[in-house]
Design a protein around this motif. Sequence first.
Motif, PDB file in Angstrom:
ATOM      1  N   LYS A  87      -0.177  -5.278   1.698  1.00 33.64           N
ATOM      2  CA  LYS A  87       0.077  -5.376   3.125  1.00 33.64           C
ATOM      3  C   LYS A  87       1.406  -6.099   3.309  1.00 33.64           C
ATOM      4  CE  LYS A  87      -2.034  -9.808   4.432  1.00 33.64           C
ATOM      5  NZ  LYS A  87      -2.931 -10.488   5.376  1.00 33.64           N
ATOM      6  N   GLY A  88       1.900  -6.151   4.541  1.00 32.56           N
ATOM      7  CA  GLY A  88       3.121  -6.893   4.797  1.00 32.56           C
ATOM      8  C   GLY A  88       3.917  -6.308   5.934  1.00 32.56           C
ATOM      9  N   ILE A  89       5.066  -6.918   6.185  1.00 25.10           N
ATOM     10  CA  ILE A  89       5.989  -6.419   7.183  1.00 25.10           C
ATOM     11  C   ILE A  89       7.343  -6.188   6.516  1.00 25.10           C
ATOM     12  CG2 ILE A  89       4.824  -7.575   9.093  1.00 25.10           C
ATOM     13  CD1 ILE A  89       7.028  -9.674   9.047  1.00 25.10           C
ATOM     14  N   SER A  90       8.178  -5.393   7.161  1.00 24.12           N
ATOM     15  CA  SER A  90       9.522  -5.140   6.656  1.00 24.12           C
ATOM     16  C   SER A  90      10.492  -5.013   7.820  1.00 24.12           C
ATOM     17  CB  SER A  90       9.564  -3.879   5.786  1.00 24.12           C
ATOM     18  OG  SER A  90       9.199  -2.740   6.534  1.00 24.12           O
TER      19      SER A  90
ATOM     20  N   GLU B 206      14.927  -1.536  12.630  1.00 24.73           N
ATOM     21  CA  GLU B 206      13.503  -1.293  12.867  1.00 24.73           C
ATOM     22  C   GLU B 206      12.669  -2.309  12.095  1.00 24.73           C
ATOM     23  OE1 GLU B 206      10.285   2.436  12.684  1.00 24.73           O
ATOM     24  OE2 GLU B 206      12.247   2.609  11.720  1.00 24.73           O
ATOM     25  N   ALA B 207      11.547  -2.702  12.672  1.00 24.47           N
ATOM     26  CA  ALA B 207      10.568  -3.563  12.008  1.00 24.47           C
ATOM     27  C   ALA B 207       9.265  -2.782  11.865  1.00 24.47           C
ATOM     28  CB  ALA B 207      10.331  -4.839  12.801  1.00 24.47           C
ATOM     29  N   ARG B 208       8.586  -2.929  10.717  1.00 29.48           N
ATOM     30  CA  ARG B 208       7.360  -2.185  10.458  1.00 29.48           C
ATOM     31  C   ARG B 208       6.279  -3.083   9.860  1.00 29.48           C
ATOM     32  NH1 ARG B 208      10.066   2.959   7.340  1.00 29.48           N
ATOM     33  NH2 ARG B 208      11.236   3.798   9.119  1.00 29.48           N
ATOM     34  N   TYR B 209       5.044  -2.638  10.065  1.00 28.81           N
ATOM     35  CA  TYR B 209       3.886  -3.256   9.411  1.00 28.81           C
ATOM     36  C   TYR B 209       3.308  -2.260   8.410  1.00 28.81           C
ATOM     37  CZ  TYR B 209      -0.563  -5.573   8.609  1.00 28.81           C
ATOM     38  OH  TYR B 209      -1.632  -6.181   8.005  1.00 28.81           O
ATOM     39  N   HIS B 210       2.918  -2.755   7.237  1.00 30.56           N
ATOM     40  CA  HIS B 210       2.399  -1.909   6.160  1.00 30.56           C
ATOM     41  C   HIS B 210       0.966  -2.332   5.832  1.00 30.56           C
ATOM     42  CE1 HIS B 210       6.587  -0.587   5.282  1.00 30.56           C
ATOM     43  NE2 HIS B 210       6.864  -1.819   5.692  1.00 30.56           N
ATOM     44  N   TYR B 211       0.077  -1.351   5.774  1.00 32.38           N
ATOM     45  CA  TYR B 211      -1.351  -1.611   5.577  1.00 32.38           C
ATOM     46  C   TYR B 211      -1.860  -0.713   4.449  1.00 32.38           C
ATOM     47  CZ  TYR B 211      -6.234  -2.533   6.919  1.00 32.38           C
ATOM     48  OH  TYR B 211      -7.551  -2.911   6.933  1.00 32.38           O
ATOM     49  N   GLY B 212      -2.119  -1.316   3.281  1.00 29.42           N
ATOM     50  CA  GLY B 212      -2.594  -0.556   2.132  1.00 29.42           C
ATOM     51  C   GLY B 212      -4.033  -0.089   2.305  1.00 29.42           C
TER      52      GLY B 212
ATOM     53  N   PHE C 167      -1.431   4.078  -1.726  1.00 30.57           N
ATOM     54  CA  PHE C 167      -1.011   4.654  -0.454  1.00 30.57           C
ATOM     55  C   PHE C 167      -1.584   3.839   0.696  1.00 30.57           C
ATOM     56  CE2 PHE C 167      -4.958   6.843  -1.419  1.00 30.57           C
ATOM     57  CZ  PHE C 167      -5.634   6.815  -0.214  1.00 30.57           C
ATOM     58  N   GLY C 168      -0.998   4.044   1.877  1.00 27.53           N
ATOM     59  CA  GLY C 168      -1.445   3.315   3.054  1.00 27.53           C
ATOM     60  C   GLY C 168      -0.813   3.889   4.302  1.00 27.53           C
ATOM     61  N   LEU C 169      -0.846   3.093   5.368  1.00 24.83           N
ATOM     62  CA  LEU C 169      -0.254   3.476   6.640  1.00 24.83           C
ATOM     63  C   LEU C 169       0.858   2.492   6.997  1.00 24.83           C
ATOM     64  CD1 LEU C 169      -3.439   4.248   8.770  1.00 24.83           C
ATOM     65  CD2 LEU C 169      -1.819   5.923   7.847  1.00 24.83           C
ATOM     66  N   THR C 170       1.856   2.988   7.709  1.00 22.52           N
ATOM     67  CA  THR C 170       2.894   2.101   8.210  1.00 22.52           C
ATOM     68  C   THR C 170       3.263   2.513   9.632  1.00 22.52           C
ATOM     69  OG1 THR C 170       5.092   1.162   7.807  1.00 22.52           O
ATOM     70  CG2 THR C 170       4.801   3.493   7.285  1.00 22.52           C
ATOM     71  N   GLY C 171       3.607   1.543  10.441  1.00 21.66           N
ATOM     72  CA  GLY C 171       4.027   1.799  11.803  1.00 21.66           C
ATOM     73  C   GLY C 171       4.998   0.728  12.246  1.00 21.66           C
TER      74      GLY C 171
ATOM     75  N   SER D 118       6.149  -9.147   1.891  1.00 17.33           N
ATOM     76  CA  SER D 118       4.911  -8.520   1.431  1.00 17.33           C
ATOM     77  C   SER D 118       3.857  -9.563   1.108  1.00 17.33           C
ATOM     78  CB  SER D 118       5.186  -7.647   0.207  1.00 17.33           C
ATOM     79  OG  SER D 118       5.738  -8.421  -0.839  1.00 17.33           O
ATOM     80  N   ASN D 119       2.609  -9.108   1.151  1.00 20.09           N
ATOM     81  CA  ASN D 119       1.476  -9.975   0.882  1.00 20.09           C
ATOM     82  C   ASN D 119       0.343  -9.100   0.361  1.00 20.09           C
ATOM     83  OD1 ASN D 119      -0.300 -12.206   0.855  1.00 20.09           O
ATOM     84  ND2 ASN D 119       0.632 -13.040   2.706  1.00 20.09           N
ATOM     85  N   MET D 120      -0.823  -9.706   0.156  1.00 16.38           N
ATOM     86  CA  MET D 120      -1.983  -8.963  -0.309  1.00 16.38           C
ATOM     87  C   MET D 120      -3.193  -9.292   0.544  1.00 16.38           C
ATOM     88  SD  MET D 120      -1.620  -8.887  -4.422  1.00 16.38           S
ATOM     89  CE  MET D 120      -0.271  -7.925  -5.134  1.00 16.38           C
ATOM     90  N   ARG D 121      -3.971  -8.268   0.815  1.00 13.10           N
ATOM     91  CA  ARG D 121      -5.216  -8.404   1.575  1.00 13.10           C
ATOM     92  C   ARG D 121      -6.356  -8.463   0.577  1.00 13.10           C
ATOM     93  NH1 ARG D 121      -5.373  -3.739   3.582  1.00 13.10           N
ATOM     94  NH2 ARG D 121      -7.474  -2.923   3.346  1.00 13.10           N
ATOM     95  N   VAL D 122      -7.044  -9.619   0.534  1.00  8.49           N
ATOM     96  CA  VAL D 122      -8.083  -9.797  -0.472  1.00  8.49           C
ATOM     97  C   VAL D 122      -9.164 -10.729   0.075  1.00  8.49           C
ATOM     98  CG1 VAL D 122      -6.636 -11.585  -1.528  1.00  8.49           C
ATOM     99  CG2 VAL D 122      -8.574 -10.659  -2.810  1.00  8.49           C
TER     100      VAL D 122
END
Length: 228
Positions: free
Chosen positions: A214-217, A195-201, A175-179, A37-41
């Motif tokens: 934000k981040g990946i999992s 599975e690998a995913r990207y998370h976008y707050g 909340f956010g989107l993940t794919g 995980s990380n942060m978008r700033v």
Amino acid sequence: MKKMIRFSIISAALFLFLCRDASAQMNVGLRGGVNFSNMRVPSPIDYDSKAGINAALLLNIPFHRYFSLQIEPGFSKRGAKFDIDGEWLVGSTRQRTRMFGEILLGYVEVPVLFQYKPRFGKFEGIVSLGPEFRFRLGPQKIETTTRKYEEGVLVEDTYMEYDLTQPHGYRVFDFGLTGGAGVSYPLQFGKIFTEARYHYGLRKLAANGDVYNKGISIHLGVLIPVKK
């Protein structure tokens, strides 16, 4: 934002209604994995990814040969690492200050995913996309170490923890989107998948700053069919 939440809830309820008499079997399961995980700033501070665990229960409802709805209530550790280093002259003395540490956040998360699952022989592809909702849980804090140097010599080393659960800390709801994409393989009792995913707050973590999750999992899990 409110429209997005309502749309996701209504869509999930609609698919549950449509699938109640579907011939395809529902599946339940578990998954676990790791977040990076990380942060978008928009600031000069550079954040680095922080590793943390994730785990969830799975309810998978097929509504077509290649499509399904998957709801995943679970727990996730998020946050970020930071490292700020500055050097300057005070008179003729060269001084340096380095501050580094971690932002620690924990959430109950509920992704609501629409999945496409094409077949490749025995293997089954997984393409997931949808909203995810987060509810802050447990201690939320910043752990930081500050080191001060004069002429390259360490003169001060301070460790501090800052509580983020106070009124001016991070919000409870996010909340956010993940794919993502992955693959599953059939076993006697069900399916095993990765599975690998990207998370976008999409929601600011605090009212007074443009900070987003934000981040990946990466996940590994199992799905087991439920007999009707």
